[in-house]
Design an enzyme around this catalytic site. Structure first.
Site, PDB file in Angstrom:
ATOM      1  NE  ARG A 175      48.839  49.333  37.294  1.00 25.07           N
ATOM      2  CZ  ARG A 175      49.368  50.003  38.330  1.00 25.07           C
ATOM      3  NH1 ARG A 175      50.422  49.528  38.985  1.00 25.07           N
ATOM      4  NH2 ARG A 175      48.853  51.136  38.737  1.00 25.07           N
ATOM      5  CB  SER A 225      43.594  51.567  33.359  1.00 26.08           C
ATOM      6  OG  SER A 225      43.246  52.500  34.352  1.00 26.08           O
ATOM      7  CD  GLU A 295      46.753  48.279  33.892  1.00 23.12           C
ATOM      8  OE1 GLU A 295      47.003  49.484  33.689  1.00 23.12           O
ATOM      9  OE2 GLU A 295      46.160  47.866  34.908  1.00 23.12           O
TER      10      GLU A 295
HETATM   11  C1  FAD Z   1      36.649  48.588  37.888  1.00 20.11           C
HETATM   12  C2  FAD Z   1      38.103  48.180  37.870  1.00 20.11           C
HETATM   13  C3  FAD Z   1      39.040  48.965  38.497  1.00 20.11           C
HETATM   14  C4  FAD Z   1      40.392  48.594  38.490  1.00 20.11           C
HETATM   15  N1  FAD Z   1      41.291  49.394  39.124  1.00 20.11           N
HETATM   16  C5  FAD Z   1      42.598  49.038  39.144  1.00 20.11           C
HETATM   17  C6  FAD Z   1      43.559  49.859  39.804  1.00 20.11           C
HETATM   18  O1  FAD Z   1      43.253  50.870  40.408  1.00 20.11           O
HETATM   19  N2  FAD Z   1      44.854  49.461  39.761  1.00 20.11           N
HETATM   20  C7  FAD Z   1      45.252  48.333  39.125  1.00 20.11           C
HETATM   21  O2  FAD Z   1      46.454  48.011  39.130  1.00 20.11           O
HETATM   22  N3  FAD Z   1      44.360  47.536  38.485  1.00 20.11           N
HETATM   23  C8  FAD Z   1      43.048  47.863  38.480  1.00 20.11           C
HETATM   24  N4  FAD Z   1      42.147  47.062  37.836  1.00 20.11           N
HETATM   25  C9  FAD Z   1      42.602  45.873  37.100  1.00 20.11           C
HETATM   26  C10 FAD Z   1      42.627  44.573  37.920  1.00 20.11           C
HETATM   27  O3  FAD Z   1      41.669  44.622  38.974  1.00 20.11           O
HETATM   28  C11 FAD Z   1      44.010  44.302  38.503  1.00 20.11           C
HETATM   29  O4  FAD Z   1      44.985  44.143  37.489  1.00 20.11           O
HETATM   30  C12 FAD Z   1      44.014  43.034  39.367  1.00 20.11           C
HETATM   31  O5  FAD Z   1      45.212  42.944  40.053  1.00 20.11           O
HETATM   32  C13 FAD Z   1      43.838  41.753  38.564  1.00 20.11           C
HETATM   33  O6  FAD Z   1      43.617  40.702  39.478  1.00 20.11           O
HETATM   34  P1  FAD Z   1      42.727  39.452  39.099  1.00 20.11           P
HETATM   35  O7  FAD Z   1      42.775  38.514  40.254  1.00 20.11           O
HETATM   36  O8  FAD Z   1      41.396  39.853  38.646  1.00 20.11           O
HETATM   37  O9  FAD Z   1      43.580  38.842  37.913  1.00 20.11           O
HETATM   38  P2  FAD Z   1      43.058  38.212  36.554  1.00 20.11           P
HETATM   39  O10 FAD Z   1      42.409  39.262  35.735  1.00 20.11           O
HETATM   40  O11 FAD Z   1      42.281  36.991  36.830  1.00 20.11           O
HETATM   41  O12 FAD Z   1      44.456  37.822  35.889  1.00 20.11           O
HETATM   42  C14 FAD Z   1      45.391  38.808  35.496  1.00 20.11           C
HETATM   43  C15 FAD Z   1      46.695  38.098  35.070  1.00 20.11           C
HETATM   44  O13 FAD Z   1      47.280  37.484  36.205  1.00 20.11           O
HETATM   45  C16 FAD Z   1      47.391  36.063  36.007  1.00 20.11           C
HETATM   46  N5  FAD Z   1      47.118  35.448  37.306  1.00 20.11           N
HETATM   47  C17 FAD Z   1      46.049  35.646  38.114  1.00 20.11           C
HETATM   48  N6  FAD Z   1      46.190  34.967  39.258  1.00 20.11           N
HETATM   49  C18 FAD Z   1      47.381  34.316  39.182  1.00 20.11           C
HETATM   50  C19 FAD Z   1      48.099  33.451  40.048  1.00 20.11           C
HETATM   51  N7  FAD Z   1      47.622  33.086  41.247  1.00 20.11           N
HETATM   52  N8  FAD Z   1      49.309  32.986  39.639  1.00 20.11           N
HETATM   53  C20 FAD Z   1      49.810  33.324  38.422  1.00 20.11           C
HETATM   54  N9  FAD Z   1      49.169  34.117  37.542  1.00 20.11           N
HETATM   55  C21 FAD Z   1      47.974  34.618  37.927  1.00 20.11           C
HETATM   56  C22 FAD Z   1      46.380  35.734  34.930  1.00 20.11           C
HETATM   57  O14 FAD Z   1      46.723  34.544  34.257  1.00 20.11           O
HETATM   58  C23 FAD Z   1      46.474  36.968  34.060  1.00 20.11           C
HETATM   59  O15 FAD Z   1      47.622  36.895  33.249  1.00 20.11           O
HETATM   60  C24 FAD Z   1      40.799  47.401  37.843  1.00 20.11           C
HETATM   61  C25 FAD Z   1      39.832  46.598  37.219  1.00 20.11           C
HETATM   62  C26 FAD Z   1      38.487  46.967  37.242  1.00 20.11           C
HETATM   63  C27 FAD Z   1      37.478  46.068  36.579  1.00 20.11           C
END
Ligand code: FAD
Length: 302
Positions: A175, A225, A295
């Site tokens: 992660r 998580s 996380e």
């Molecule tokens: C119901 C649910 C289920 C989930 N299941 C999983 C799972 O199975 N496995 C898992 O790993 N995660 C899971 N997640 C967590 C999440 O979906 C992941 O971590 C996902 O990759 C985050 O992506 P995001 O675009 O929403 O990032 P954000 O939440 O918008 O950002 C996360 C981080 O990344 C940074 N960031 C985002 N985009 C960029 C970019 N383009 N450049 C630089 N920095 C950036 C942000 O500043 C922040 O620090 C789950 C979440 C939910 C709500």
């Protein structure tokens, strides 16, 4: 009155692409978070580059918003600029690869892989993140993670130029990646897949979706998580064994369905969620001597 800074942001991102005091609750899957001073939505890689350069040059605090699915933003909001990359959402198949801009959704990439008969991204079909956020977090599920399928990442550096990084340059870990050390903004990526059987790919995706639905509290707002998996343990099991299923502070609750998730039962504040995270950590630490590390990315002051 528009400030000089706001005018500059608008000049870079385009008219109507800068919001002031934008409530972040509407942009996060936890459905909490106060206002950001500025909220900018660049629509092209060029404008993202200029924006990153300008924000660094003027020493402004900023963070990138992907799909907001791994964020806990303070009720007080964020005193800086949020760069929302959801407008960079181009995605296409290139042979056995997928080219995707940072704001494209991972679920869409997985669906396109299925349509093209490419295997390798089934694990990601139920992760509600953007390509950028998934790369930053090295998102993973069911034994696979982004590190396994990433061939190239286009990263915007502090000087506003794009650099091409290989999977190993990204320093993926559990992660985490080089981007979590503040090194660059993901603009786009190439995901490397293999030819596969469409029916099998679809079956796999369906099977994983059913697993998620039966085990995770998808009916409530959350950020997935809440804690990383501590080595040798499962966070959810530790929390359950500490007697915390259903444990509630305000509107935040340890999901009785999956203790690894903290959910917003409807009226949670970010402070409720934060306090619950801290209390769960304390109780698990006292009981089992294991330190749970969030996380979820925590933004702003608590
Ligand atoms: C119901 C649910 C289920 C989930 N299941 C999983 C799972 O199975 N496995 C898992 O790993 N995660 C899971 N997640 C967590 C999440 O979906 C992941 O971590 C996902 O990759 C985050 O992506 P995001 O675009 O929403 O990032 P954000 O939440 O918008 O950002 C996360 C981080 O990344 C940074 N960031 C985002 N985009 C960029 C970019 N383009 N450049 C630089 N920095 C950036 C942000 O500043 C922040 O620090 C789950 C979440 C939910 C709500």
């Amino acid at each position: 009155m528009e400030s000089f800074f706001e005018k500059q942001l608008e000049e870079i991102a385009g008219e109507g692409r800068v919001l002031v005091q934008e409530e972040l609750a509407g942009h996060t899957t936890f459905r909490v978070g106060g206002p950001a001073d500025y909220y900018v939505r660049p629509q092209t890689p060029e404008s993202l580059c200029r924006l990153v350069w300008y924000l660094k040059e003027t020493e402004r605090d900023f963070f990138v918003m992907g799909n907001g699915s791994n964020l806990l933003v303070s009720d007080l909001g964020y005193r800086g600029t949020v760069v929302d990359v959801s407008g960079l959402d181009e995605i296409r198949i290139e042979g056995t690869e997928i080219y995707a801009q940072a704001g494209a959704l991972l679920s869409k990439a997985a669906q396109m892989a299925l349509s093209a008969g490419l295997t390798g991204l089934e694990f990601a079909s139920g992760i509600p993140g953007s390509i950028g956020g998934a790369l930053v977090m090295n998102a993973g599920a069911y034994g696979s993670e982004m590190a396994d399928v990433t061939r190239e990442v286009i990263l915007v550096g502090e000087d506003g130029t794009e650099n091409s990084l290989s999977g190993s340059d990204m320093q993926f870990g559990y992660r985490t990646s080089i981007c979590r050390k503040g090194k660059g903004v993901v603009s786009a990526a190439r995901i490397s897949l293999k030819p596969g059987d469409k029916t099998e790919i679809e079956e796999k995706m369906k099977e994983l979706a059913l697993k998620r639905k039966s085990r995770q509290p998808l009916e409530y707002p959350s950020a997935g998580s809440t804690f990383k998996r501590p080595e040798g343990y499962y966070a959810g099991k530790l929390i359950m064994d500490a007697g915390l299923p259903g444990y509630t502070i305000g509107g935040a609750q340890v999901s009785p369905k999956h203790c690894g998730f903290i959910i917003n039962t409807g009226r949670a504040t970010a402070a409720d969620i934060y306090d619950l995270i801290m209390e769960v950590r304390e109780k698990v630490g006292e009981r089992f001597g294991v330190e749970l590390e969030p996380e979820v990315c925590i933004i702003g002051d608590f």
